[in-house]
Design a protein around this motif. Structure first.
Motif, PDB file in Angstrom:
ATOM      1  N   GLU A   1     -38.341  27.344  33.633  1.00 39.84           N
ATOM      2  CA  GLU A   1     -38.157  25.949  33.240  1.00 39.84           C
ATOM      3  C   GLU A   1     -36.674  25.709  32.998  1.00 39.84           C
ATOM      4  O   GLU A   1     -35.995  26.538  32.395  1.00 39.84           O
ATOM      5  N   LEU A   2     -36.189  24.555  33.484  1.00 37.98           N
ATOM      6  CA  LEU A   2     -34.786  24.204  33.301  1.00 37.98           C
ATOM      7  C   LEU A   2     -34.666  23.011  32.361  1.00 37.98           C
ATOM      8  O   LEU A   2     -35.586  22.197  32.248  1.00 37.98           O
ATOM      9  N   GLU A   3     -33.527  22.936  31.717  1.00 42.17           N
ATOM     10  CA  GLU A   3     -33.253  21.794  30.850  1.00 42.17           C
ATOM     11  C   GLU A   3     -33.088  20.546  31.713  1.00 42.17           C
ATOM     12  O   GLU A   3     -32.547  20.626  32.817  1.00 42.17           O
ATOM     13  N   PRO A   4     -33.512  19.396  31.234  1.00 41.54           N
ATOM     14  CA  PRO A   4     -33.424  18.162  32.033  1.00 41.54           C
ATOM     15  C   PRO A   4     -32.044  17.510  31.965  1.00 41.54           C
ATOM     16  O   PRO A   4     -31.899  16.328  31.695  1.00 41.54           O
ATOM     17  N   ARG A   5     -31.016  18.308  32.209  1.00 43.38           N
ATOM     18  CA  ARG A   5     -29.653  17.771  32.244  1.00 43.38           C
ATOM     19  C   ARG A   5     -28.829  18.583  33.232  1.00 43.38           C
ATOM     20  O   ARG A   5     -29.169  19.700  33.575  1.00 43.38           O
ATOM     21  N   GLY A   6     -27.742  17.956  33.697  1.00 45.33           N
ATOM     22  CA  GLY A   6     -26.911  18.635  34.675  1.00 45.33           C
ATOM     23  C   GLY A   6     -25.627  17.868  34.951  1.00 45.33           C
ATOM     24  O   GLY A   6     -25.229  16.995  34.182  1.00 45.33           O
ATOM     25  N   THR A   7     -25.020  18.172  36.096  1.00 44.15           N
ATOM     26  CA  THR A   7     -23.723  17.629  36.470  1.00 44.15           C
ATOM     27  C   THR A   7     -23.812  16.963  37.838  1.00 44.15           C
ATOM     28  O   THR A   7     -24.374  17.531  38.768  1.00 44.15           O
ATOM     29  N   VAL A   8     -23.251  15.767  37.948  1.00 42.59           N
ATOM     30  CA  VAL A   8     -23.191  15.068  39.235  1.00 42.59           C
ATOM     31  C   VAL A   8     -22.190  15.813  40.118  1.00 42.59           C
ATOM     32  O   VAL A   8     -21.040  16.001  39.732  1.00 42.59           O
TER      33      VAL A   8
ATOM     34  N   ILE B   1     -27.504  16.399  41.768  1.00 44.06           N
ATOM     35  CA  ILE B   1     -27.272  16.873  40.404  1.00 44.06           C
ATOM     36  C   ILE B   1     -27.500  18.377  40.354  1.00 44.06           C
ATOM     37  O   ILE B   1     -28.551  18.870  40.780  1.00 44.06           O
ATOM     38  N   LEU B   2     -26.508  19.089  39.844  1.00 44.65           N
ATOM     39  CA  LEU B   2     -26.639  20.521  39.623  1.00 44.65           C
ATOM     40  C   LEU B   2     -27.173  20.698  38.210  1.00 44.65           C
ATOM     41  O   LEU B   2     -26.447  20.498  37.230  1.00 44.65           O
ATOM     42  N   LEU B   3     -28.465  21.023  38.103  1.00 41.21           N
ATOM     43  CA  LEU B   3     -29.070  21.213  36.792  1.00 41.21           C
ATOM     44  C   LEU B   3     -28.481  22.432  36.111  1.00 41.21           C
ATOM     45  O   LEU B   3     -28.135  23.415  36.778  1.00 41.21           O
ATOM     46  N   ASP B   4     -28.388  22.381  34.797  1.00 37.02           N
ATOM     47  CA  ASP B   4     -27.899  23.536  34.049  1.00 37.02           C
ATOM     48  C   ASP B   4     -28.811  24.719  34.324  1.00 37.02           C
ATOM     49  O   ASP B   4     -30.031  24.627  34.175  1.00 37.02           O
TER      50      ASP B   4
END
Length: 156
Positions: free
Chosen positions: A71-78, A103-106
């Motif tokens: 499971e990944l956090e629902p945040r990342g970088t454009v 988006i590159l998810l954390d």
């Protein structure tokens, strides 16, 4: 050649129906997304995490299956983005420009593409901007409403 030899045009209604069957990994991704969870697959050899998972690592040619699900956090970088200017036509719902981004998810090794950005003017979007998911209301067509800025500093 005369006008009579140019042929005739006919109007005809044609339709095609598709019955797409998701792979087990795609089905699991969709079920988890409906629960507001983003899951991917992590390769046991190279450690890269793919979202959504495909069940194998394309770099190592290793089958991953459900054993590598994370499971990944629902945040990342454009990482990249496009400002879409809607073309106006009969029935068009979109009236204003909007942004879709990769988006590159954390924690992920690859980007999640074609994600809608919201809560920000298109001219303020930038590469490196930190974003997080805004979940849709229950019963919506997609579990993700859009991604929006989360206030964290940009990634260089």
């Amino acid at each position: 050649m005369s006008d009579e030899d140019d042929g005739k045009f006919m109007q005809q209604v044609v339709s095609v129906e598709y019955d797409m069957q998701p792979s087990p990994e795609q089905a699991a991704y969709g079920k988890e997304l409906a629960k507001h969870r983003i899951v991917g697959h992590s390769c046991p050899e190279c450690g890269l995490t793919y979202v959504p998972g495909s069940g194998f690592c394309p770099l190592c040619s290793v089958a991953i299956g459900s054993r590598g699900r994370v499971e990944l956090e629902p945040r990342g970088t454009v990482t990249t983005y496009t400002v879409v200017e809607p073309v106006q036509y009969q029935g068009q719902q979109e009236k204003s420009p909007y942004v879709v981004a990769a988006i590159l998810l954390d924690g992920a090794g690859v980007t999640l593409g074609q994600q809608r950005l919201g809560e920000i003017d298109p001219e303020d979007v930038r590469t490196g901007m930190r974003v997080e998911v805004e979940w849709a209301e229950p019963g919506a067509a997609s579990p993700i409403k859009h991604w929006g800025p989360n206030g964290e500093p940009d990634v260089p």
